[in-house]
Write an enzyme that holds these catalytic residues in place. Structure first.
Site, PDB file in Angstrom:
ATOM      1  N   HIS A 156     -95.786  -1.932 -67.639  1.00 26.62           N
ATOM      2  CA  HIS A 156     -95.997  -1.867 -69.086  1.00 26.62           C
ATOM      3  C   HIS A 156     -96.604  -3.160 -69.636  1.00 26.62           C
ATOM      4  O   HIS A 156     -96.506  -3.426 -70.836  1.00 26.62           O
ATOM      5  CB  HIS A 156     -94.672  -1.619 -69.816  1.00 26.62           C
ATOM      6  CG  HIS A 156     -94.006  -0.329 -69.465  1.00 26.62           C
ATOM      7  ND1 HIS A 156     -93.381  -0.126 -68.266  1.00 26.62           N
ATOM      8  CD2 HIS A 156     -93.869   0.821 -70.176  1.00 26.62           C
ATOM      9  CE1 HIS A 156     -92.866   1.106 -68.240  1.00 26.62           C
ATOM     10  NE2 HIS A 156     -93.160   1.694 -69.387  1.00 26.62           N
TER      11      HIS A 156
ATOM     12  N   GLU B 203    -100.586  11.926 -70.969  1.00 25.42           N
ATOM     13  CA  GLU B 203    -101.766  11.164 -71.410  1.00 25.42           C
ATOM     14  C   GLU B 203    -103.067  11.891 -71.092  1.00 25.42           C
ATOM     15  O   GLU B 203    -104.014  11.863 -71.898  1.00 25.42           O
ATOM     16  CB  GLU B 203    -101.752   9.776 -70.776  1.00 25.42           C
ATOM     17  CG  GLU B 203    -100.783   8.794 -71.400  1.00 25.42           C
ATOM     18  CD  GLU B 203     -99.324   9.075 -71.055  1.00 25.42           C
ATOM     19  OE1 GLU B 203     -98.432   8.550 -71.754  1.00 25.42           O
ATOM     20  OE2 GLU B 203     -99.078   9.822 -70.085  1.00 25.42           O
TER      21      GLU B 203
END
Length: 325
Positions: free
Chosen positions: A129, A60
């Site tokens: 998540h 990321e």
């Protein structure tokens, strides 16, 4: 007018901007042949090719760093971060680079970057998540933060975000992906910093974000049978924030309930409550109330997961408590 799901509306916004502007490109993990973690980018690789729909390594920080550089050289990158929790891995590039560059160079460079990311609970994806961390990024000068609650808003706001010369964080709630709404086929924009009155009412104002807009609308329908009139304001963009629409509504109703999925402590609702307390205190008939998630990691267990964040019945309860005061 035809209906699209929230997911389809986001995909259509991406496709229409990519057809219109060859500088728009997509970067992210598994966004090409696989179509992204939730299928949002499915089909875009076939139309636009590998140069503009780029599958990236699992990094990321690296993805976002490349996108910042691309934006500085005139491209308009749209980064796909599979889960908003993973923004934590890219914060150096978002917070210390993208948000600061235009200011530090006296406006001689801009970063027209959009970071799209699914957020929120409700899918059983557990603690790493399922978080709602939007308040973190609203604290950073130089970033714009968007949180659409409908397919119509998602398309219009995403097109506006891509056209904006500044970095924008675009939160998409996972549970909203399958929700349908009327969406024009032509490209259109929704101004950043303009709230939507999702329901008009006279007894109490709810300011809700993301999935909580839908749950607040359900709560309002329940309470309508008890002669309670609820007005619902969806800010749509957290930064910039349409303060005036919120203040006008609270001045009319005299009561305010702020609802968000994120943990209540230091959540964005505190910012809204503070603005109203500072600028519309004399119009209040009751104390401002905030309703947010409990200060716990999001559980995997479905029952516990639901208990960790506000549900329709919680909103109904809090409205009744405020109306009595």
């Amino acid at each position: 007018m035809r209906e699209l799901t929230y997911l389809e509306a986001v995909r259509e916004a991406l496709a229409q901007k990519m057809r219109q502007d060859k500088k728009v490109l997509l970067l992210g993990e598994d966004i090409g042949q696989y179509g992204g973690a939730f299928g949002v980018t499915k089909g875009l690789l076939a139309e636009f090719g590998e140069e503009r729909v780029r599958d990236t390594p699992i990094s990321e920080l690296g993805i976002t760093g490349v996108a910042v550089g691309a934006a500085l050289t005139g491209m308009r990158p749209v980064v796909d971060i599979q889960f908003s929790d993973f923004l934590t891995l890219a914060l150096d590039q978002i917070v210390n680079q993208a948000a600061k560059i235009r200011y530090m160079y006296g406006g001689r460079g801009s970063v027209p970057l959009v970071v799209r990311t699914p957020s929120g609970s409700g899918t059983g994806a557990a603690a790493q998540h399922s978080q709602s961390l939007e308040a973190w990024l609203t604290h950073i000068p130089g970033l714009k933060v968007i949180q659409p609650s409908s397919a119509y808003d998602a398309k219009g706001l995403l097109i506006s975000a891509i056209e904006d010369p500044n970095p924008v964080i675009f939160y998409e709630h996972k549970l909203l992906y399958k929700k349908k709404a009327e969406v024009p086929i032509i490209p259109y924009t929704i101004p950043l910093g303009k709230a939507a009155i999702k329901r008009e009412g006279s007894d109490i104002t709810i300011v809700a974000t993301g999935i909580m807009v839908e749950r607040s609308l359900e709560a309002a329908q329940i309470l309508e049978k008890e002669q309670v009139s609820v007005e619902i304001i969806d800010p749509r963009t957290l930064v910039p924030l349409d303060e005036q629409s919120i203040l006008d509504s609270v001045t009319k109703t005299g009561r305010l309930l702020v609802v968000h999925e994120a943990v209540k402590r230091s959540g964005y609702g505190a910012e809204i409550a503070s603005i109203v307390a500072e600028k519309a205190f004399d119009n209040l008939k009751a104390p401002i109330k905030r309703l947010g998630g409990h200060p716990v990691p999001i559980p995997n267990n479905k029952t516990l997961e639901s208990a960790a964040v506000p549900q329709v019945e919680d909103i109904v309860f809090e409205i009744k408590e405020l109306i009595r005061r």
